[in-house]
Write an enzyme that holds these catalytic residues in place. Structure first.
Site, short mmCIF file in Angstrom:
data_model
loop_
_atom_site.label_atom_id
_atom_site.label_comp_id
_atom_site.label_asym_id
_atom_site.label_seq_id
_atom_site.Cartn_x
_atom_site.Cartn_y
_atom_site.Cartn_z
NE ARG A 74 -2.54 -0.56 -5.86
CZ ARG A 74 -2.13 -0.97 -4.66
NH1 ARG A 74 -2.47 -0.29 -3.58
NH2 ARG A 74 -1.38 -2.04 -4.54
CE LYS A 116 16.40 -7.13 5.45
NZ LYS A 116 15.77 -6.95 6.74
N GLY A 153 5.36 -3.66 -5.50
CA GLY A 153 5.47 -2.20 -5.34
C GLY A 153 6.74 -1.60 -5.88
N GLY A 196 1.69 -7.03 -2.45
CA GLY A 196 1.65 -8.28 -1.68
C GLY A 196 0.87 -9.39 -2.36
C1 3PG Z 1 -1.64 -2.69 -1.08
O1 3PG Z 1 -1.45 -1.48 -1.10
O2 3PG Z 1 -0.74 -3.53 -1.26
C2 3PG Z 1 -3.04 -3.19 -0.90
O3 3PG Z 1 -3.92 -2.13 -0.93
C3 3PG Z 1 -3.18 -3.99 0.37
O4 3PG Z 1 -2.92 -3.20 1.48
P1 3PG Z 1 -2.56 -3.89 2.85
O5 3PG Z 1 -1.17 -4.47 2.69
O6 3PG Z 1 -2.63 -2.82 3.88
O7 3PG Z 1 -3.56 -4.98 3.09
MG MG Z 2 0.93 -3.93 1.14
#
Ligand code: 3PG
Ligand code: MG
Length: 398
Positions: free
Chosen positions: A36, A197, A354, A377
């Site tokens: 990142r 899931k 992720g 996310g």
């Molecule tokens: C992540 O790591 O997915 C982003 O930085 C967002 O983080 P968060 O889910 O804590 O908002």
């Molecule tokens: Mg996250």
């Protein structure tokens, strides 16, 4: 809908607030993956080259609106300076007199990093007063944090309304890659959706069914679909309560002509541990005391043939329990096949999420995909067809 870019902003001599996502994994005080940080380099260096002064806004972890010393961004000063190749100055608060002074002292050619925006409750509540306090520090706003764009926070959303606003180069690249697979793709489009899931991927499947030609279902999710077809999955991870939902998804897919591809053979074991004795069986022949831990070799061959016939691939989620060997084999083989087709110019491949990126990095496939998102996310929400507030704010500002 479109947004401005660095090309549209006056950067020379300007203080530019740059929202970045440097929420990187840290273990024993060391950054274990700098992806990142590397990803924001083009934007930060371009601002410097054009004579602007980059002031980085970022969150780290989830401190919940108060100061949590372990979640200080101070620990990222050195990793940032190392990757960016320029000196990084730091302000221990992201607003107020301390931040103001740090901005005034920012030397030309240097980058200023402000402390974790989430140390203030106004960040997550998108408080106009907090956003205004941030805005006071700069003369332009660049959002390069696609992976935080699903959050309507002050630094990801509110600021775009207060200063001349543009997308950074990483944000642009992420949006372009996603448009290439879902908005305006070359067909046929195939999706690989895996993971543990079904319950966390319902909206995603619902949206993709209308947009792609085939969906390969893998991981624990596939067990729920197999069970919904009346197949005994033994002790496998399975959301039995979602059988009805899974059947409804299958019916809707059939109605709109999207093919759902389930494993035809599976790798089973009696223990969930690395190196556990395993066997390949037909998907409907999992022994009652065993669990399915990976997609089988015949399924992988089938997936490879489908990749070869497709033009576009979007991938989220592993096909098996990739974190323990040998149950990474299905994910690795399929990912490497996609990587090869990509390199041969026959497939546009985009992956995100992720676990997905971890799985594809482990096999070495990620580097040869067309694009690998830095987002978790946000990538999921985009695949779900949701509007990302951070992106919407840039569009509104344009
Ligand atoms: C992540 O790591 O997915 C982003 O930085 C967002 O983080 P968060 O889910 O804590 O908002
Ligand atoms: Mg996250």
């Amino acid at each position: 809908m479109t947004h401005k870019t660095l090309d549209d902003l006056d950067l020379a001599g300007r203080r530019v607030l740059v929202r970045v996502d440097i929420n990187v994994p840290v273990r024993d005080d060391r950054v274990t993956d700098t992806t990142r940080i590397e990803a924001i380099r083009p934007t930060v260096l371009e601002i410097l080259e054009k004579g602007g002064q980059p002031i980085l806004l970022a969150h780290f972890g989830r401190p919940g609106g108060k100061v949590v010393p372990e979640l200080t961004l101070g620990r990222l000063i050195d990793p940032l300076a190392g990757v960016l190749g320029v000196p990084v100055q730091f302000s221990p608060d992201c607003i107020g007199a301390m931040a103001q002074r740090a901005v005034e002292r920012l030397a030309p050619g240097n980058v200023l990093l402000l402390e974790n925006t989430r140390f203030h409750p106004g960040e997550e509540s998108n408080d106009p007063a907090f956003a205004a306090a941030l805005a006071e520090l700069g003369q332009a706003y660049v959002n390069d944090a696609f992976s935080a764009a699903h959050r309507a926070h002050a630094s990801t959303e509110g600021l775009a309304h207060l200063l001349p606003a543009a997308a950074g180069r990483l944000m642009q690249a992420e949006l372009a890659a996603l448009a290439e697979v879902l908005t305006d793709p070359q067909r046929p489009v195939i999706a690989v959706i895996g993971g543990a899931k079904v319950s966390s991927k319902l909206e995603l499947l619902g949206n993709l069914i209308d947009r792609v030609d085939q969906i390969v279902i893998g991981g624990g999710m596939a067990n729920t679909f197999l069970a919904a077809r009346g197949i005994d999955v033994g002790k496998s991870l399975c959301e039995h309560g979602l059988a009805g939902t899974a059947r409804a998804i299958m019916a809707r897919a059939e109605a709109v002509g999207c093919e759902l591809v389930l494993p035809r053979d599976v790798v089973v074991a009696r223990e969930f541990r690395a190196g556990a004795a395993s066997a390949v069986v037909a998907a409907d022949a999992c022994p009652p005391d065993a669990m399915i831990l990976d997609t089988g070799p015949a399924s992988v061959e089938d997936i490879k043939a489908r990749f070869a016939a497709a033009r576009t691939l979007v991938w989220n989620g592993p096909l098996g329990a990739f974190e323990i060997e040998p149950f990474n084999a299905g994910t690795d083989a399929a990912a490497l096949a996609a990587a090869e087709l990509t390199q041969a110019g026959r497939l546009c491949s985009v992956a995100g999420g992720g676990d997905t990126v971890a799985a594809l990095n482990a096999s070495g496939a990620a580097a040869r995909f067309s694009y690998v998102s830095t987002a978790g996310g946000a990538f999921l929400e985009w695949l779900e067809g949701k509007t990302l507030p951070g992106v919407a704010a840039l569009e509104a500002a344009a």
